[in-house]
Design a protein around this motif. Structure first.
Motif, PDB file in Angstrom:
ATOM      1  N   LEU A  84      25.411   3.308 -35.989  1.00  0.00           N
ATOM      2  CA  LEU A  84      24.768   2.011 -36.194  1.00  0.00           C
ATOM      3  C   LEU A  84      24.706   1.212 -34.892  1.00  0.00           C
ATOM      4  O   LEU A  84      23.703   0.545 -34.604  1.00  0.00           O
ATOM      5  CB  LEU A  84      25.529   1.219 -37.261  1.00  0.00           C
ATOM      6  CG  LEU A  84      25.545   1.823 -38.668  1.00  0.00           C
ATOM      7  CD1 LEU A  84      26.411   0.982 -39.595  1.00  0.00           C
ATOM      8  CD2 LEU A  84      24.139   1.942 -39.226  1.00  0.00           C
ATOM      9  N   VAL A  85      25.769   1.292 -34.076  1.00  0.00           N
ATOM     10  CA  VAL A  85      25.782   0.583 -32.794  1.00  0.00           C
ATOM     11  C   VAL A  85      24.704   1.131 -31.863  1.00  0.00           C
ATOM     12  O   VAL A  85      23.955   0.380 -31.225  1.00  0.00           O
ATOM     13  CB  VAL A  85      27.170   0.691 -32.138  1.00  0.00           C
ATOM     14  CG1 VAL A  85      27.146   0.111 -30.726  1.00  0.00           C
ATOM     15  CG2 VAL A  85      28.219  -0.029 -32.981  1.00  0.00           C
ATOM     16  N   VAL A  86      24.595   2.460 -31.795  1.00  0.00           N
ATOM     17  CA  VAL A  86      23.585   3.070 -30.934  1.00  0.00           C
ATOM     18  C   VAL A  86      22.182   2.712 -31.414  1.00  0.00           C
ATOM     19  O   VAL A  86      21.282   2.426 -30.614  1.00  0.00           O
ATOM     20  CB  VAL A  86      23.771   4.602 -30.888  1.00  0.00           C
ATOM     21  CG1 VAL A  86      22.647   5.257 -30.093  1.00  0.00           C
ATOM     22  CG2 VAL A  86      25.119   4.949 -30.267  1.00  0.00           C
ATOM     23  N   MET A  87      21.975   2.672 -32.738  1.00  0.00           N
ATOM     24  CA  MET A  87      20.654   2.333 -33.246  1.00  0.00           C
ATOM     25  C   MET A  87      20.291   0.877 -32.966  1.00  0.00           C
ATOM     26  O   MET A  87      19.114   0.546 -32.793  1.00  0.00           O
ATOM     27  CB  MET A  87      20.575   2.629 -34.743  1.00  0.00           C
ATOM     28  CG  MET A  87      19.151   2.564 -35.294  1.00  0.00           C
ATOM     29  SD  MET A  87      17.983   3.724 -34.498  1.00  0.00           S
ATOM     30  CE  MET A  87      18.473   5.281 -35.256  1.00  0.00           C
ATOM     31  N   LEU A  88      21.292   0.008 -32.896  1.00  0.00           N
ATOM     32  CA  LEU A  88      21.017  -1.366 -32.470  1.00  0.00           C
ATOM     33  C   LEU A  88      20.455  -1.392 -31.043  1.00  0.00           C
ATOM     34  O   LEU A  88      19.529  -2.163 -30.736  1.00  0.00           O
ATOM     35  CB  LEU A  88      22.298  -2.201 -32.539  1.00  0.00           C
ATOM     36  CG  LEU A  88      22.682  -2.769 -33.905  1.00  0.00           C
ATOM     37  CD1 LEU A  88      24.102  -3.336 -33.865  1.00  0.00           C
ATOM     38  CD2 LEU A  88      21.698  -3.852 -34.331  1.00  0.00           C
ATOM     39  N   ALA A  89      20.990  -0.558 -30.170  1.00  0.00           N
ATOM     40  CA  ALA A  89      20.465  -0.456 -28.807  1.00  0.00           C
ATOM     41  C   ALA A  89      19.034   0.070 -28.817  1.00  0.00           C
ATOM     42  O   ALA A  89      18.189  -0.362 -28.016  1.00  0.00           O
ATOM     43  CB  ALA A  89      21.362   0.457 -27.968  1.00  0.00           C
ATOM     44  N   VAL A  90      18.753   0.989 -29.734  1.00  0.00           N
ATOM     45  CA  VAL A  90      17.394   1.517 -29.864  1.00  0.00           C
ATOM     46  C   VAL A  90      16.414   0.401 -30.221  1.00  0.00           C
ATOM     47  O   VAL A  90      15.322   0.299 -29.655  1.00  0.00           O
ATOM     48  CB  VAL A  90      17.353   2.635 -30.925  1.00  0.00           C
ATOM     49  CG1 VAL A  90      15.907   3.058 -31.207  1.00  0.00           C
ATOM     50  CG2 VAL A  90      18.176   3.832 -30.474  1.00  0.00           C
ATOM     51  N   ASP A  91      16.796  -0.446 -31.184  1.00  0.00           N
ATOM     52  CA  ASP A  91      15.922  -1.555 -31.572  1.00  0.00           C
ATOM     53  C   ASP A  91      15.587  -2.440 -30.371  1.00  0.00           C
ATOM     54  O   ASP A  91      14.431  -2.862 -30.198  1.00  0.00           O
ATOM     55  CB  ASP A  91      16.595  -2.398 -32.662  1.00  0.00           C
ATOM     56  CG  ASP A  91      16.615  -1.700 -34.013  1.00  0.00           C
ATOM     57  OD1 ASP A  91      15.851  -0.730 -34.197  1.00  0.00           O
ATOM     58  OD2 ASP A  91      17.399  -2.105 -34.880  1.00  0.00           O
ATOM     59  N   LEU A  92      16.572  -2.712 -29.538  1.00  0.00           N
ATOM     60  CA  LEU A  92      16.339  -3.553 -28.363  1.00  0.00           C
ATOM     61  C   LEU A  92      15.388  -2.882 -27.374  1.00  0.00           C
ATOM     62  O   LEU A  92      14.522  -3.535 -26.781  1.00  0.00           O
ATOM     63  CB  LEU A  92      17.672  -3.873 -27.676  1.00  0.00           C
ATOM     64  CG  LEU A  92      18.668  -4.709 -28.497  1.00  0.00           C
ATOM     65  CD1 LEU A  92      19.970  -4.888 -27.729  1.00  0.00           C
ATOM     66  CD2 LEU A  92      18.067  -6.060 -28.856  1.00  0.00           C
ATOM     67  N   LEU A  93      15.538  -1.573 -27.204  1.00  0.00           N
ATOM     68  CA  LEU A  93      14.649  -0.847 -26.296  1.00  0.00           C
ATOM     69  C   LEU A  93      13.218  -0.810 -26.822  1.00  0.00           C
ATOM     70  O   LEU A  93      12.253  -0.990 -26.062  1.00  0.00           O
ATOM     71  CB  LEU A  93      15.168   0.577 -26.095  1.00  0.00           C
ATOM     72  CG  LEU A  93      16.371   0.727 -25.173  1.00  0.00           C
ATOM     73  CD1 LEU A  93      17.008   2.100 -25.333  1.00  0.00           C
ATOM     74  CD2 LEU A  93      15.953   0.510 -23.717  1.00  0.00           C
ATOM     75  N   MET A  94      13.063  -0.584 -28.117  1.00  0.00           N
ATOM     76  CA  MET A  94      11.723  -0.508 -28.694  1.00  0.00           C
ATOM     77  C   MET A  94      11.015  -1.858 -28.641  1.00  0.00           C
ATOM     78  O   MET A  94       9.773  -1.924 -28.605  1.00  0.00           O
ATOM     79  CB  MET A  94      11.796  -0.013 -30.130  1.00  0.00           C
ATOM     80  CG  MET A  94      12.397   1.375 -30.284  1.00  0.00           C
ATOM     81  SD  MET A  94      11.473   2.680 -29.421  1.00  0.00           S
ATOM     82  CE  MET A  94      10.072   2.897 -30.519  1.00  0.00           C
ATOM     83  N   LEU A  95      11.771  -2.950 -28.632  1.00  0.00           N
ATOM     84  CA  LEU A  95      11.170  -4.285 -28.533  1.00  0.00           C
ATOM     85  C   LEU A  95      10.495  -4.516 -27.182  1.00  0.00           C
ATOM     86  O   LEU A  95       9.608  -5.363 -27.067  1.00  0.00           O
ATOM     87  CB  LEU A  95      12.245  -5.356 -28.754  1.00  0.00           C
ATOM     88  CG  LEU A  95      12.665  -5.596 -30.202  1.00  0.00           C
ATOM     89  CD1 LEU A  95      13.905  -6.485 -30.269  1.00  0.00           C
ATOM     90  CD2 LEU A  95      11.528  -6.219 -30.994  1.00  0.00           C
ATOM     91  N   GLN A  96      10.888  -3.737 -26.142  1.00  0.00           N
ATOM     92  CA  GLN A  96      10.289  -3.922 -24.826  1.00  0.00           C
ATOM     93  C   GLN A  96       8.868  -3.358 -24.751  1.00  0.00           C
ATOM     94  O   GLN A  96       8.071  -3.764 -23.917  1.00  0.00           O
ATOM     95  CB  GLN A  96      11.158  -3.263 -23.759  1.00  0.00           C
ATOM     96  CG  GLN A  96      12.540  -3.879 -23.643  1.00  0.00           C
ATOM     97  CD  GLN A  96      13.375  -3.234 -22.561  1.00  0.00           C
ATOM     98  OE1 GLN A  96      12.848  -2.801 -21.541  1.00  0.00           O
ATOM     99  NE2 GLN A  96      14.674  -3.157 -22.783  1.00  0.00           N
TER     100      GLN A  96
END
Length: 416
Positions: A84-96
């Motif tokens: 879940l923590v890693v997927m939170l980082a994914v969400d931030l990257l995809m927002l860029q």
């Protein structure tokens, strides 16, 4: 804590872990309806479109093959939380919303989903028993429906702003599950430690027999079908100028898969010979015909059939592979299954994208659908059927539900 309290905690663990796994899959599958948005905004060629899937699956599959060991099941709880923590980082990257951030995000999404796949399956089985064996298949489908459906709806309503809205909302949901999961898994740490331990004399490695190999091959065919339909379906019909098929085809495929899995128990009673491969072949043929003659309604039917076949075949192959396994081996086998099937499907999607750079994406994808139909029909000769998911021990006992593919707790463990 009393028995009723322990039972409620066990049910809470199963629900939170299953929802967490579904949310991981929601994020990974949401990218596909958003691909036309990214392609228009960034000018992505077909090879890069394929890479958004293949880099995810490559990392996912390699990590799963490393994790496909029963001894890793004792780390199931921290692995689910880490996913879940890693997927939170994914969400931030995809927002860029840049080509680089998308590809890095997709790579990390592969790692996140790999950490959660076997761990989630093991934790659900440890909490509620044999009834949780299909959590990987059903959670995958539920997450895919939420991800694809919500992303497609946002694309229809918000167009270019859809990725930002989706990934912000998804990050909030992940945060809620991370907190709730941390509390429940902490409270049940002793029960999980005992439930996920290897039994005395139980081998620490996996060996797959002929039945398991048939299950893995059938699952691979199903995942090729859902990958081509989900990753490239919307883009193909976008290029063909069929917006109805573009918008609703992948969603129809996922809904067909969900309905097929929900109907698996009664279908086992009335049609135990079903494997799902015939529906895959019919669906692929209908999609090709619809693309050739601009029949959008036929494309929707084709996607429904394809999804129904995929849902049935995935459920059968996963349950057949894990039938009779302990919770520790359940997680390892679920990881092995996902790793093998995703490696195969990723290779096919990458190949289609590479060929599409030369021939165009539409001819390459449609030729793959034709080959898929032939392969699915050929595999009918030896593929596992619904009857192979039934617990033989309980099926023969008075009052047993012979059609329940989840009633597998009494069956002796098969050597794997």
């Amino acid at each position: 804590m009393g028995t009723s309290g322990s039972r409620r905690l066990a049910m809470a663990q199963a629900a939170i872990v299953a929802a967490s796994f579904a949310m991981l899959l929601a994020a990974t599958n949401s990218a596909y309806p958003l691909l036309p948005v990214y392609r228009d905004a960034l000018g992505l060629p077909p090879s890069v479109l394929s890479l958004t899937f293949s880099v995810y699956v490559g990392v996912f599959a390699l990590a799963l093959l490393v994790l496909a060991r029963p001894r890793f099941s004792r780390f199931a709880a921290p692995m689910v939380l880490a996913s879940l923590v890693v997927m939170l980082a994914v969400d931030l990257l995809m927002l860029q919303s840049t080509a680089q951030s998308i590809l890095i995000g997709r790579s990390l999404a592969g790692l996140s989903t790999a950490l959660g796949t076997g761990a989630a399956s093991a934790l659900v089985v440890a909490a509620i028993g044999a009834g949780g064996r299909s959590v990987t298949a059903t959670g995958n489908t539920a997450g895919a429906i939420v991800g694809v459906g919500s992303a497609q709806l946002l694309v229809s309503l918000l167009a270019d702003a859809a990725p930002q809205v989706f990934y912000v909302a998804h990050a909030i949901g992940l945060g809620v599950l991370l907190v709730a999961g941390g509390v429940v898994l902490r409270l049940r740490r002793a029960e999980n430690r005992a439930g996920l331990a290897l039994a005395a004399g139980e081998p620490a490695s996996l060996r797959v027999d002929a039945t398991g190999i048939r299950a893995l091959v059938t699952g691979s065919i199903a995942w090729i079908a859902t990958s081509i339909g989900g990753v490239l379906g919307a883009t193909v019909f976008n290029e063909l100028g069929q917006p109805l098929a573009q918008a609703w085809g992948p969603i129809a495929m996922l809904l067909g898969s969900a309905v097929a899995q929900a109907c698996a128990v009664p279908l086992t009673r009335f049609a135990p010979w079903v494997s799902g491969l015939a529906a895959i072949a019919l669906g692929a043929a209908a999609i090709v015909t619809a693309a050739a003659f601009a029949f959008s309604w036929l494309a929707i039917i084709g996607f429904v059939l394809l999804g129904a076949g995929v849902g049935t075949a995935c459920r059968i192959s996963l349950i057949t592979l894990t039938l009779g396994a302990s919770p520790a081996r359940q997680g390892a086998l679920a990881s092995l299954y996902a790793g093998v099937t995703y490696i195969v499907s990723a290779g096919v999607v990458l190949l289609v994208g590479g060929i599409g750079d030369s021939t165009g994406l539409v001819p390459a994808a449609l030729a793959t659908f034709c080959a898929l139909a032939v392969l699915a029909l050929a595999a009918l000769l030896w593929s596992p059927r619904l009857r192979d998911t039934v617990d033989a021990a309980r099926a023969g006992s008075p009052g047993a539900d012979a059609g329940d593919p989840e009633s597998i707790g009494a069956r002796p463990a098969r050597r794997t």
